[in-house]
Design a protein around this motif. Sequence first.
Motif, PDB file in Angstrom:
ATOM      1  N   THR A  27       0.993  -1.356   0.009  1.00 29.33           N
ATOM      2  CA  THR A  27       0.080   0.320  -0.298  1.00 29.33           C
ATOM      3  C   THR A  27       1.128   1.155   0.730  1.00 29.33           C
ATOM      4  OG1 THR A  27      -0.197  -0.067   3.009  1.00 29.33           O
ATOM      5  CG2 THR A  27      -2.090  -1.080   0.997  1.00 29.33           C
ATOM      6  N   LYS A  28       1.908   1.228   0.593  1.00 23.74           N
ATOM      7  CA  LYS A  28       3.203   2.974   0.300  1.00 23.74           C
ATOM      8  C   LYS A  28       2.965   2.901  -0.544  1.00 23.74           C
ATOM      9  CE  LYS A  28       7.316   1.542   1.537  1.00 23.74           C
ATOM     10  NZ  LYS A  28       8.714   0.821   1.562  1.00 23.74           N
ATOM     11  N   TRP A  29       3.521   1.379  -1.697  1.00 25.99           N
ATOM     12  CA  TRP A  29       4.005   1.394  -3.302  1.00 25.99           C
ATOM     13  C   TRP A  29       3.149   2.089  -4.563  1.00 25.99           C
ATOM     14  CZ3 TRP A  29       8.447   2.504  -4.748  1.00 25.99           C
ATOM     15  CH2 TRP A  29       9.522   2.535  -4.213  1.00 25.99           C
ATOM     16  N   ILE A  30       1.915   2.101  -3.440  1.00 18.51           N
ATOM     17  CA  ILE A  30       0.462   2.035  -4.124  1.00 18.51           C
ATOM     18  C   ILE A  30       0.653   3.635  -4.666  1.00 18.51           C
ATOM     19  CG2 ILE A  30      -2.276   2.131  -4.253  1.00 18.51           C
ATOM     20  CD1 ILE A  30      -2.411  -1.333  -4.082  1.00 18.51           C
ATOM     21  N   ARG A  31       0.909   4.185  -3.073  1.00 18.75           N
ATOM     22  CA  ARG A  31      -0.317   5.966  -2.671  1.00 18.75           C
ATOM     23  C   ARG A  31       1.508   6.185  -3.177  1.00 18.75           C
ATOM     24  NH1 ARG A  31      -0.708   3.896   2.973  1.00 18.75           N
ATOM     25  NH2 ARG A  31      -2.830   4.420   3.249  1.00 18.75           N
ATOM     26  N   MET A  59     -10.783  -2.219  -8.629  1.00 21.42           N
ATOM     27  CA  MET A  59     -12.652  -2.617  -8.636  1.00 21.42           C
ATOM     28  C   MET A  59     -12.858  -4.770  -8.329  1.00 21.42           C
ATOM     29  SD  MET A  59     -14.807  -1.759 -11.957  1.00 21.42           S
ATOM     30  CE  MET A  59     -16.116  -2.949 -11.618  1.00 21.42           C
ATOM     31  N   GLU A  60     -11.682  -5.174  -8.443  1.00 20.94           N
ATOM     32  CA  GLU A  60     -12.024  -6.813  -7.865  1.00 20.94           C
ATOM     33  C   GLU A  60     -10.598  -6.537  -6.465  1.00 20.94           C
ATOM     34  OE1 GLU A  60      -9.660  -9.607 -10.258  1.00 20.94           O
ATOM     35  OE2 GLU A  60      -9.813  -8.954 -12.206  1.00 20.94           O
ATOM     36  N   TYR A  61      -9.921  -5.450  -6.694  1.00 27.74           N
ATOM     37  CA  TYR A  61      -8.870  -5.500  -5.545  1.00 27.74           C
ATOM     38  C   TYR A  61     -10.313  -4.616  -3.649  1.00 27.74           C
ATOM     39  CZ  TYR A  61      -6.030  -3.238  -1.633  1.00 27.74           C
ATOM     40  OH  TYR A  61      -5.154  -2.503  -0.422  1.00 27.74           O
ATOM     41  N   GLY A  62     -11.217  -4.029  -4.153  1.00 29.27           N
ATOM     42  CA  GLY A  62     -12.215  -3.734  -3.307  1.00 29.27           C
ATOM     43  C   GLY A  62     -13.288  -4.472  -3.377  1.00 29.27           C
ATOM     44  N   GLY A 110     -16.939  10.513   7.132  1.00 31.35           N
ATOM     45  CA  GLY A 110     -16.773  11.677   6.438  1.00 31.35           C
ATOM     46  C   GLY A 110     -16.061  11.815   5.015  1.00 31.35           C
ATOM     47  N   GLU A 111     -15.748  10.125   4.311  1.00 31.97           N
ATOM     48  CA  GLU A 111     -15.067  10.721   3.086  1.00 31.97           C
ATOM     49  C   GLU A 111     -16.334   9.770   2.540  1.00 31.97           C
ATOM     50  OE1 GLU A 111     -11.551  10.382   1.343  1.00 31.97           O
ATOM     51  OE2 GLU A 111     -10.282  10.716   3.656  1.00 31.97           O
ATOM     52  N   VAL A 112     -16.759   9.480   1.038  1.00 33.52           N
ATOM     53  CA  VAL A 112     -16.994   8.805  -0.183  1.00 33.52           C
ATOM     54  C   VAL A 112     -16.076   8.393  -1.296  1.00 33.52           C
ATOM     55  CG1 VAL A 112     -19.574   9.108  -1.208  1.00 33.52           C
ATOM     56  CG2 VAL A 112     -19.568  10.264   0.889  1.00 33.52           C
ATOM     57  N   CYS A 113     -16.800   7.509  -1.545  1.00 34.71           N
ATOM     58  CA  CYS A 113     -15.459   6.076  -2.208  1.00 34.71           C
ATOM     59  C   CYS A 113     -16.483   5.504  -2.739  1.00 34.71           C
ATOM     60  CB  CYS A 113     -15.101   4.813  -1.363  1.00 34.71           C
ATOM     61  SG  CYS A 113     -14.030   5.349   0.263  1.00 34.71           S
ATOM     62  N   LEU A 137      -8.055   4.763  -4.438  1.00 37.97           N
ATOM     63  CA  LEU A 137      -6.670   3.588  -4.467  1.00 37.97           C
ATOM     64  C   LEU A 137      -6.774   4.417  -2.413  1.00 37.97           C
ATOM     65  CD1 LEU A 137      -4.782   3.172  -7.019  1.00 37.97           C
ATOM     66  CD2 LEU A 137      -6.089   1.009  -6.165  1.00 37.97           C
ATOM     67  N   ASP A 138      -6.634   5.226  -2.231  1.00 40.35           N
ATOM     68  CA  ASP A 138      -6.603   5.377  -1.268  1.00 40.35           C
ATOM     69  C   ASP A 138      -8.024   5.312  -0.390  1.00 40.35           C
ATOM     70  OD1 ASP A 138      -4.329   7.245  -1.837  1.00 40.35           O
ATOM     71  OD2 ASP A 138      -4.915   8.836  -1.937  1.00 40.35           O
ATOM     72  N   CYS A 139      -8.498   5.452  -0.934  1.00 40.25           N
ATOM     73  CA  CYS A 139     -10.065   4.716  -0.246  1.00 40.25           C
ATOM     74  C   CYS A 139     -10.088   3.230   0.554  1.00 40.25           C
ATOM     75  CB  CYS A 139     -11.200   4.736  -0.540  1.00 40.25           C
ATOM     76  SG  CYS A 139     -12.212   6.566  -0.732  1.00 40.25           S
ATOM     77  N   LEU A 140      -9.267   2.654  -0.295  1.00 41.75           N
ATOM     78  CA  LEU A 140      -9.415   0.764  -0.519  1.00 41.75           C
ATOM     79  C   LEU A 140      -8.082   0.946   0.925  1.00 41.75           C
ATOM     80  CD1 LEU A 140      -9.862  -0.136  -4.661  1.00 41.75           C
ATOM     81  CD2 LEU A 140     -11.658   0.046  -2.390  1.00 41.75           C
TER      82      LEU A 140
END
Length: 360
Positions: free
Chosen positions: A163-167, A326-329, A287-290, A260-263
């Motif tokens: 996840t660090k690398w995804i960001r 979408m699959e990750y989610g 407070g955030e909508v994904c 991706l941040d949401c996931l």
Amino acid sequence: MKLGARILKTGIAIILALFLSQIFNLPSPVFAGIAAIFALQPTVYRSYLSIIEHVQGNLIGAATAVVFVMAFGNSHFIIGLAAVLVITLNLKLKLENTISLSLVTLIAIMETPGEDFIQFALIRFSTIMLGVVSAFIVNLVFLPPRYENKLYYKNTILSEEITKWIRLSTRHASEHQLLKADIEKMREGLIKLDQLYLMYREERDYFKNNKLAKSRKLVIYRQMINTTKKSLETLKRLHRYENEFNQMPIDFQDVLQHQLDCLINHHEQVMLKFAGKIRAEASYMEGEVCLNKKQLFDLFLAQKKDLAETNSQMLYHVMQLVSIIMEYGENVEHLDTLITSFQSYHKDDNNVSIEQKTEI
């Protein structure tokens, strides 16, 4: 350099085998020590299976040795021929894991046959089996493995690295060659994770309530690993299609980055939920909508016309990227559902300790 439990248990098993050989006044206790080394297994269940297999394998080695010595003698050629037969018999009976120790038994009996050869063979066979039993005792009593903790923490550390690398990738801050090398390391980490899962699955519970909780945990850990695999696949696609991602409209890049941040946040909090660090009913993005899958797909379709007109190959690659997101989610949501359900029915059955982390 840190001494692991397996290293310590090997030493203890050798000590116990030599000590018991001395108590029973068995000659050549070195064979008991050698047998203890071969017989030590990573799990109690495998150690139990190992005893059964080694009894059969050593019987084959001992019986072959006795027959060959009494029929043909113990010349070097005869010992080699007997070894070939022992290996063949073990392979035929699917006892591949016992071949090494069967050969040790064979050579130990055939090397110096005395006047009371049958008695000598029984003593050597008993000495080797004593080493096998010693390894089982040590595996059962000393430093029993805690594969659940190892499995959870290796998965957590690996997920955090991905996840660090995804960001970094979604913010165009990753270094291409360094990320490529790290992806290979993380792929190897997933292989080790699968091996740990197999070890954990082999651990046996002897109480009905524990068996039920264990069966549900196995489902959770399998999904946990699948979710980590999907996150790594997402990172691979981001890395592979880095240029295509950078060429997409800025608004659509921002949408994918936000999604991706949401996931990632959801994935991280689900892992914390399983460890009991946050409440089961806590919302992962207050407070955030994904975006849901339909909204994300609709946004992709909105970009489709422009992308198709400019670069059809780029459209195909962007479609793959959106698909894996979408699959990750879906996998994160399914993992969340499994953990919430587990904690509803087994509040006191989560034995994951959160005091110490291990390396990948």
